[in-house]
Scaffold this motif. Sequence first.
Motif, short mmCIF file in Angstrom:
data_model
loop_
_atom_site.label_atom_id
_atom_site.label_comp_id
_atom_site.label_asym_id
_atom_site.label_seq_id
_atom_site.Cartn_x
_atom_site.Cartn_y
_atom_site.Cartn_z
N ALA A 1 14.36 3.86 5.30
CA ALA A 1 15.58 3.87 4.50
C ALA A 1 16.29 5.21 4.59
CB ALA A 1 15.25 3.54 3.05
N GLN A 2 15.54 6.31 4.60
CA GLN A 2 16.15 7.63 4.72
C GLN A 2 16.81 7.80 6.08
OE1 GLN A 2 12.76 10.08 3.82
NE2 GLN A 2 13.29 10.24 1.66
N LYS A 3 16.16 7.32 7.13
CA LYS A 3 16.74 7.41 8.47
C LYS A 3 18.02 6.58 8.56
CE LYS A 3 13.93 10.03 10.74
NZ LYS A 3 14.36 11.31 11.29
N SER B 1 0.85 -1.20 0.00
CA SER B 1 0.00 0.00 0.00
C SER B 1 0.89 1.25 0.00
CB SER B 1 -0.90 0.01 1.23
OG SER B 1 -0.12 0.25 2.40
N GLU B 2 0.29 2.38 -0.34
CA GLU B 2 1.03 3.65 -0.37
C GLU B 2 1.60 3.97 1.01
OE1 GLU B 2 2.74 7.05 -1.93
OE2 GLU B 2 1.80 5.38 -2.98
N ASP B 3 0.84 3.73 2.07
CA ASP B 3 1.32 3.99 3.42
C ASP B 3 2.52 3.11 3.77
OD1 ASP B 3 -0.55 5.97 3.88
OD2 ASP B 3 -1.98 4.62 4.86
N ASP B 4 2.47 1.85 3.37
CA ASP B 4 3.59 0.95 3.64
C ASP B 4 4.84 1.37 2.86
OD1 ASP B 4 2.11 -0.55 5.41
OD2 ASP B 4 1.61 -2.11 3.95
N ARG B 5 4.66 1.80 1.62
CA ARG B 5 5.81 2.27 0.84
C ARG B 5 6.42 3.53 1.47
NH1 ARG B 5 2.62 0.59 -3.63
NH2 ARG B 5 1.81 2.69 -3.94
N LYS B 6 5.57 4.42 1.97
CA LYS B 6 6.08 5.63 2.63
C LYS B 6 6.86 5.26 3.89
CE LYS B 6 2.63 8.93 1.03
NZ LYS B 6 1.51 9.80 1.42
N LEU B 7 6.37 4.27 4.64
CA LEU B 7 7.06 3.83 5.85
C LEU B 7 8.43 3.25 5.50
CD1 LEU B 7 7.16 3.26 8.88
CD2 LEU B 7 5.96 1.10 8.42
#
Length: 74
Positions: A68-70, A57-63
């Motif tokens: 990864a950024q952190k 889902s879009e929310d899971d991809r954002k998470l």
Amino acid sequence: MARAFEVPLYQLFHDGEEPPVLPNLLTQKSSDEGVWGSSGKDAQYLSKLRRVLGKASEDDRKLVMHMAQKMAQR
């Protein structure tokens, strides 16, 4: 917008009756042949990751992107 108009996405960007002919990007040589994910086990992993993220889902991809950024900041 394509969904709202119930048309294929290419029709929003392409002027013509038929879809544009797409190049076969997998057979083209690039100057970055040594790039991570271009061959071997890395390519298999990248392919699997793309499939899994495509189903998420879009929310899971954002998470996943946030994590990864952190991790990249450290």
